[in-house]
Motif scaffolding. Structure first.
Motif, PDB file in Angstrom:
ATOM      1  N   THR A 418      -4.217  -9.200  -1.080  1.00  0.00           N
ATOM      2  CA  THR A 418      -5.252 -10.199  -1.356  1.00  0.00           C
ATOM      3  C   THR A 418      -5.020 -10.849  -2.711  1.00  0.00           C
ATOM      4  N   THR A 419      -4.129 -10.266  -3.491  1.00  0.00           N
ATOM      5  CA  THR A 419      -3.718 -10.817  -4.780  1.00  0.00           C
ATOM      6  C   THR A 419      -2.213 -10.622  -4.914  1.00  0.00           C
ATOM      7  N   CYS A 420      -1.648 -11.178  -5.977  1.00  0.00           N
ATOM      8  CA  CYS A 420      -0.233 -10.956  -6.255  1.00  0.00           C
ATOM      9  C   CYS A 420      -0.030  -9.528  -6.746  1.00  0.00           C
ATOM     10  N   LYS A 421       1.090  -8.956  -6.376  1.00  0.00           N
ATOM     11  CA  LYS A 421       1.407  -7.595  -6.793  1.00  0.00           C
ATOM     12  C   LYS A 421       2.368  -7.610  -7.988  1.00  0.00           C
ATOM     13  N   PRO A 422       2.100  -6.807  -9.009  1.00  0.00           N
ATOM     14  CA  PRO A 422       3.050  -6.712 -10.127  1.00  0.00           C
ATOM     15  C   PRO A 422       4.276  -5.920  -9.686  1.00  0.00           C
ATOM     16  N   VAL A 423       5.355  -6.609  -9.406  1.00  0.00           N
ATOM     17  CA  VAL A 423       6.538  -5.941  -8.880  1.00  0.00           C
ATOM     18  C   VAL A 423       7.772  -6.708  -9.301  1.00  0.00           C
ATOM     19  N   THR A 424       8.842  -5.993  -9.503  1.00  0.00           N
ATOM     20  CA  THR A 424      10.127  -6.617  -9.819  1.00  0.00           C
ATOM     21  C   THR A 424      11.127  -6.232  -8.745  1.00  0.00           C
ATOM     22  N   LEU A 431      19.018  -1.267  -2.142  1.00  0.00           N
ATOM     23  CA  LEU A 431      17.928  -1.380  -1.180  1.00  0.00           C
ATOM     24  C   LEU A 431      17.028  -0.152  -1.166  1.00  0.00           C
ATOM     25  N   ASP A 432      17.602   1.032  -1.257  1.00  0.00           N
ATOM     26  CA  ASP A 432      16.750   2.221  -1.196  1.00  0.00           C
ATOM     27  C   ASP A 432      15.775   2.263  -2.364  1.00  0.00           C
ATOM     28  N   ASP A 433      16.183   1.721  -3.515  1.00  0.00           N
ATOM     29  CA  ASP A 433      15.290   1.641  -4.660  1.00  0.00           C
ATOM     30  C   ASP A 433      14.166   0.640  -4.394  1.00  0.00           C
ATOM     31  N   ALA A 434      14.512  -0.500  -3.783  1.00  0.00           N
ATOM     32  CA  ALA A 434      13.502  -1.504  -3.448  1.00  0.00           C
ATOM     33  C   ALA A 434      12.506  -0.958  -2.430  1.00  0.00           C
ATOM     34  N   LEU A 435      13.000  -0.194  -1.461  1.00  0.00           N
ATOM     35  CA  LEU A 435      12.116   0.377  -0.454  1.00  0.00           C
ATOM     36  C   LEU A 435      11.171   1.398  -1.091  1.00  0.00           C
ATOM     37  N   TRP A 436      11.668   2.168  -2.046  1.00  0.00           N
ATOM     38  CA  TRP A 436      10.811   3.128  -2.724  1.00  0.00           C
ATOM     39  C   TRP A 436       9.706   2.403  -3.492  1.00  0.00           C
ATOM     40  N   THR A 437      10.035   1.301  -4.150  1.00  0.00           N
ATOM     41  CA  THR A 437       9.026   0.490  -4.837  1.00  0.00           C
ATOM     42  C   THR A 437       7.974  -0.001  -3.858  1.00  0.00           C
ATOM     43  N   CYS A 438       8.426  -0.428  -2.693  1.00  0.00           N
ATOM     44  CA  CYS A 438       7.532  -0.913  -1.640  1.00  0.00           C
ATOM     45  C   CYS A 438       6.549   0.176  -1.218  1.00  0.00           C
ATOM     46  N   CYS A 439       7.042   1.393  -1.054  1.00  0.00           N
ATOM     47  CA  CYS A 439       6.187   2.514  -0.631  1.00  0.00           C
ATOM     48  C   CYS A 439       5.055   2.747  -1.619  1.00  0.00           C
ATOM     49  N   LEU A 440       5.301   2.493  -2.885  1.00  0.00           N
ATOM     50  CA  LEU A 440       4.297   2.739  -3.909  1.00  0.00           C
ATOM     51  C   LEU A 440       3.241   1.647  -3.971  1.00  0.00           C
ATOM     52  N   GLN A 441       3.541   0.474  -3.401  1.00  0.00           N
ATOM     53  CA  GLN A 441       2.688  -0.688  -3.609  1.00  0.00           C
ATOM     54  C   GLN A 441       1.810  -1.071  -2.419  1.00  0.00           C
ATOM     55  N   THR A 442       2.200  -0.706  -1.206  1.00  0.00           N
ATOM     56  CA  THR A 442       1.502  -1.200  -0.023  1.00  0.00           C
ATOM     57  C   THR A 442       0.016  -0.839  -0.053  1.00  0.00           C
ATOM     58  N   GLY A 443      -0.865  -1.833   0.254  1.00  0.00           N
ATOM     59  CA  GLY A 443      -2.299  -1.580   0.294  1.00  0.00           C
ATOM     60  C   GLY A 443      -3.108  -2.869   0.291  1.00  0.00           C
ATOM     61  N   GLU A 444      -4.448  -2.741   0.404  1.00  0.00           N
ATOM     62  CA  GLU A 444      -5.402  -3.852   0.378  1.00  0.00           C
ATOM     63  C   GLU A 444      -5.385  -4.654   1.676  1.00  0.00           C
ATOM     64  N   GLY A 445      -6.232  -5.698   1.686  1.00  0.00           N
ATOM     65  CA  GLY A 445      -6.315  -6.593   2.832  1.00  0.00           C
ATOM     66  C   GLY A 445      -5.219  -7.640   2.793  1.00  0.00           C
ATOM     67  N   THR A 446      -5.341  -8.672   3.657  1.00  0.00           N
ATOM     68  CA  THR A 446      -4.257  -9.644   3.801  1.00  0.00           C
ATOM     69  C   THR A 446      -4.750 -11.068   3.580  1.00  0.00           C
TER      70      THR A 446
END
Length: 539
Positions: A418-424, A431-446
């Motif tokens: 619902t907002t921008c995510k602070p992510v680099t 890719l495995d590092d990017a996927l790990w970052t993704c796992c930590l960030q997923t959440g909220e509405g759309t």
């Protein structure tokens, strides 16, 4: 109540996503999350199903319901133009555009049971092109047995899978794919009962139906039958060394190795010499655990060379998602299930990372300015895409964003919910590092308007917005299509928008009446090229 409140309630340029767009040329429908988008037509639904399937369902829709909805769309396409459906199935299957064959085989089974004779003929002719290995054949037979039983045309089509093959190729199929889906070759032959041909093919059909004659320990005099004879000898092997020698002498696949040899380093070394790429990737963990794959080892170097061979990768039809699953699993050093653990070889992890990008083929940079919006909302956090263990839609979207970043020099990746995510995220990351970052960030509405509103607020010049999402947007105060029009008006840039669907749902945020918006299927290997063509206006 202020005047602005009155005006906002009827503003045609700002409609909450929980309400349909007023006056849209094509009326919107409600999506599973309660927001509004456009219904995709049956052919687009067919394309989504072919690539993404329905295994596991989506966050909002169960597997059974999603399959029923997709099957209904497929049946409508078959009724409208059955041969076209079969052509689509063959094109996706032969090019390796989908991570799994099951949807293609299911649709082929529906075509084989069609009431239209022309459709059935086209489907029968497509059987050997789609069912390239025994696993595919067993899956098709299982579907046919449930959907419509066995008619003469179906028996003939299945029988030809055996009788029109090269004898050596059939021998390999019989010993590698001995049974799947509760079916064996003996079961299939009893249902299809093809007329046994002369020569080696006839011997092989007899073997599949009634077993191997006692011909002793010597190699079979017919070269096409020697592999089967070696397999029968392998069943009687009492030592790992004996099994390894038979593997080397007769190119036996892993399925032919007796259990006594499956934990032996030398047996795996023999298997690796001519192991197909799919099998290699599936067995990386085991080969590392038994000590065959180690840093600076010859075996690890061989695997890295194979993964780096773009032509070999293409001929193997290795789908990028299969490589992504392998990368994620291998790099973490333990499986999603089971107790096997291993220490990953860094060079192999790097090779898998590079192979993911290569599996999409050559995609030329467009020279456009791209803003890639990756939906990390709660609904993108489950279930797995196409039933591929551990890979959520958010992970698939992240990987595709990394692909775009690796191709396009001018890009910005933005994660949103619902907002921008602070992510680099950077193409210099693995890719495995990017996927790990993704796992930590997923959440909220759309809210799929976030990437466009971000560009407006930050004065970011964008030629192409690419929004990777499950299309279940609902939380925004403005529809993405309205936000895109507003961006064009305020910046003077005739920006385009590609909506990359990461789930097999029936809606899209792409306005079908806006020539500057395109809906595509996520993780179809043809998608990056199509996105590039749309960006430069050639499609």
């Amino acid at each position: 109540m202020s005047i602005s409140t009155y005006v906002s309630a009827v503003d045609p340029n700002r409609t909450p996503q929980s309400e349909p767009l007023p006056g849209a040329a094509t009326p919107q429908v409600q999506n599973e999350a309660g927001g509004y988008g456009w219904a995709v037509d049956d052919w687009r639904r067919l394309a989504r199903f072919l690539v993404l399937g329905s295994e596991g369902g989506t966050y909002y829709t169960g597997e059974r319901k999603l399959t029923q909805e997709s099957a209904a769309a497929v049946r409508r396409c078959l009724a409208a133009d059955g041969p076209r459906v079969v052509r689509e199935v063959v094109a996706v299957s032969e090019a390796g555009r989908a991570p799994k064959q099951d949807p293609a085989l299911f649709i082929l089974a529906l075509a084989l049971t069609s009431a239209d004779a022309v459709t059935r003929q086209a489907a029968a002719a497509a059987v050997p092109r789609v069912c390239r290995i025994g696993t595919h054949l067993f899956a098709l037979v299982s579907a046919l047995d449930t959907l419509g039983g066995w008619g003469p045309a179906k028996r003939k089509a299945i029988g030809r899978w055996y009788t029109e093959r090269d004898p050596a190729a059939l021998a390999y199929q019989l010993i590698k794919y001995q049974n799947r889906e509760g079916w064996s070759h003996r079961d299939v032959l009893r249902m299809a009962h093809p007329k046994p041909p002369e020569g080696a093919l006839g011997v092989l059909l007899h073997y599949a139906a009634k077993g191997w004659p006692d011909v002793g320990e010597a190699p079979h005099p017919d070269a096409a039958l020697r592999q089967v004879g070696a397999f029968e000898r392998a069943k009687r092997a009492t030592t790992a060394a004996e099994g390894a020698q038979l593997v080397r002498d007769y190119d036996l696949p892993r399925e032919c190795v007796p259990s006594v040899g499956l934990n032996d380093r030398e047996v795996w070394a023999a298997l690796l010499e001519k192991m197909p790429l799919h099998a290699t990737v599936r067995n990386l963990a085991k080969m590392t655990a038994v000590g065959l794959l180690a840093p600076l080892s010859d075996a690890a170097a061989l695997i890295c060379r194979r993964l780096a061979d773009a032509d070999y990768l293409r001929r193997s039809r290795m789908h990028p998602l299969a490589l992504l699953v392998a990368l994620k699993t291998y790099a973490q050093g333990h499986g999603e299930r089971g107790k096997l653990t291993w220490t990953p070889v860094p060079a192999i992890v790097d090779a898998l990372d590079a192979a993911f990008y290569d599996a999409f083929g050559n995609v030329a940079p467009t020279g456009k300015r791209w803003l890639v919006g990756v939906d990390w909302s709660e609904s993108m956090g489950s279930p797995s895409i196409a039933g591929m263990a551990g890979i959520t839609p958010a992970m698939g979207a992240t990987a595709l964003a990394m692909l775009t970043a690796s191709v396009e020099p001018q890009h910005h990746i933005l994660a949103f919910a619902t907002t921008c995510k602070p992510v680099t995220l950077s193409p210099r990351q693995r890719l495995d590092d990017a996927l790990w970052t993704c796992c930590l960030q997923t959440g909220e509405g759309t809210d799929c308007s976030v990437p466009i509103r971000f560009a407006l607020q930050q004065n970011v010049p964008v030629d192409v917005f690419a929004v990777l999402t499950d299309n279940q947007t609902w939380a925004g105060a403005i529809h993405p299509a309205q936000a895109l029009k507003l961006y064009r008006q305020r910046t003077g840039i005739d920006a385009r928008m590609v909506v990359v669907g990461m789930a097999g749902s029936g809606t899209s945020i792409a306005d079908p009446d806006d020539a500057g918006m395109l809906d595509v299927v996520g993780l179809d290997t043809a998608t990056p090229g199509l996105m590039a063509e749309f960006a430069v206006g050639t499609v």
